[in-house]
Design an enzyme around this catalytic site. Structure first.
Site, PDB file in Angstrom:
ATOM      1  N   ARG A  88       0.853  -1.196   0.000  1.00 14.91           N
ATOM      2  CA  ARG A  88       0.000   0.000   0.000  1.00 14.91           C
ATOM      3  C   ARG A  88       0.882   1.237   0.000  1.00 14.91           C
ATOM      4  NH1 ARG A  88      -3.384   3.956   1.281  1.00 14.91           N
ATOM      5  NH2 ARG A  88      -3.384   4.854   3.386  1.00 14.91           N
ATOM      6  N   SER A  91      -1.224   8.047   1.953  1.00 15.62           N
ATOM      7  CA  SER A  91      -0.927   9.187   2.815  1.00 15.62           C
ATOM      8  C   SER A  91      -1.437   8.909   4.218  1.00 15.62           C
ATOM      9  CB  SER A  91      -1.565  10.461   2.261  1.00 15.62           C
ATOM     10  OG  SER A  91      -2.970  10.313   2.165  1.00 15.62           O
ATOM     11  N   ASP A 205      -0.314  15.404   6.286  1.00 15.39           N
ATOM     12  CA  ASP A 205      -0.925  16.357   7.213  1.00 15.39           C
ATOM     13  C   ASP A 205      -0.494  16.022   8.635  1.00 15.39           C
ATOM     14  OD1 ASP A 205      -3.198  17.731   5.402  1.00 15.39           O
ATOM     15  OD2 ASP A 205      -3.117  15.582   4.960  1.00 15.39           O
TER      16      ASP A 205
END
EC number: 2.4.2.1
Length: 239
Positions: A88, A91, A205
């Site tokens: 995979r 993010s 983030d």
């Protein structure tokens, strides 16, 4: 033989598949990094491609969002198309102040608020962990490329907008590096099916500081993560 969700013919997929969440990212990886790539599936616009990387056959396919989605595609790739390794590439949101945006995390294990792995073990906990060889290859590839990465646990959530905000502090205190939405499900499918899996995650983030990458920074850092994933794939012996 096609599945309800994948239209590829037998042999269309390589034994190693990179899986981003976004099918358009799958196309991007195919166009930018693979040679001689061709589209092998497009059911529900969940695009999949197969090509070569430095002579090694590799596939890439989107997996959508969340544990149920990645579990469906991973299961069908493994059981119907003979895929042995899934990486995979996605993010995540950092939970620790020690983790910075742009860093790549090698997800050595994943806790979760999803119930899927407990269902597999009749209500008991399951240690959802990465394949050690794949994780070690990723760390070694990062060292060769002089790319700083972190290895450690992440948390897979069913909820993007989570109502229990206090959970983040608890996870951080327990050493969890970041939160995302698929890795624990992928590791469970791999364990159940006799395959091997790894999650590589770019910190896009920071949940604690509110910092986030610009669109250009996201693309650049994503490319660095893909290069690591392809190094891992290239090192996998061909069957």
């Amino acid at each position: 033989m096609a599945t309800p969700h994948i239209s590829a013919a037998p042999g269309d997929f390589a034994d190693v598949v990179l899986m981003p969440g976004d099918p358009l990212r799958a196309r991007y990886i195919s166009d930018r990094f693979l040679e001689g790539a061709r589209e092998v599936t497009s059911v529900r616009n969940m695009l999949g491609f197969t090509g070569t990387f430095r002579g090694r056959r590799v596939s890439v396919m989107g997996h959508g969002m969340g544990v149920p989605s990645i579990s469906i595609y991973a299961t069908e790739l493994i059981k119907t198309y003979g895929v042995r390794v899934i990486i995979r590439v996605g993010s995540c949101g950092a939970l620790s102040t020690d983790v910075k945006v742009r860093e790549v995390i090698v997800a050595t294990g994943a806790g979760t608020d999803s119930n899927v792995n407990r269902m597999r073990l009749m209500g008991h906990d399951f240690a959802a962990v990465a394949d050690f060889t794949l994780a070690r290859r990723a760390m070694e590839a990062a060292e060769r490329r002089n790319k700083p990465v972190r290895a450690g646990p992440v948390f897979t959530s069913d909820l993007f907008y989570h109502p229990q905000e206090q959970l983040n502090a608890t996870l951080a205190r327990m050493g969890v590096l970041a939160v995302e939405m698929e890795v624990a499900g992928l590791y469970g499918v791999a364990a159940e099916s006799g395959a091997r899996a790894l999650g590589l995650l770019t910190v896009s983030d920071h949940i604690i500081t509110g910092e986030s990458l610009t669109p250009q920074e996201r693309q650049t850092t994503f490319d660095e993560m893909i290069e690591l994933a392809l190094d891992v794939a290239h090192a996998e012996p061909t069957p």
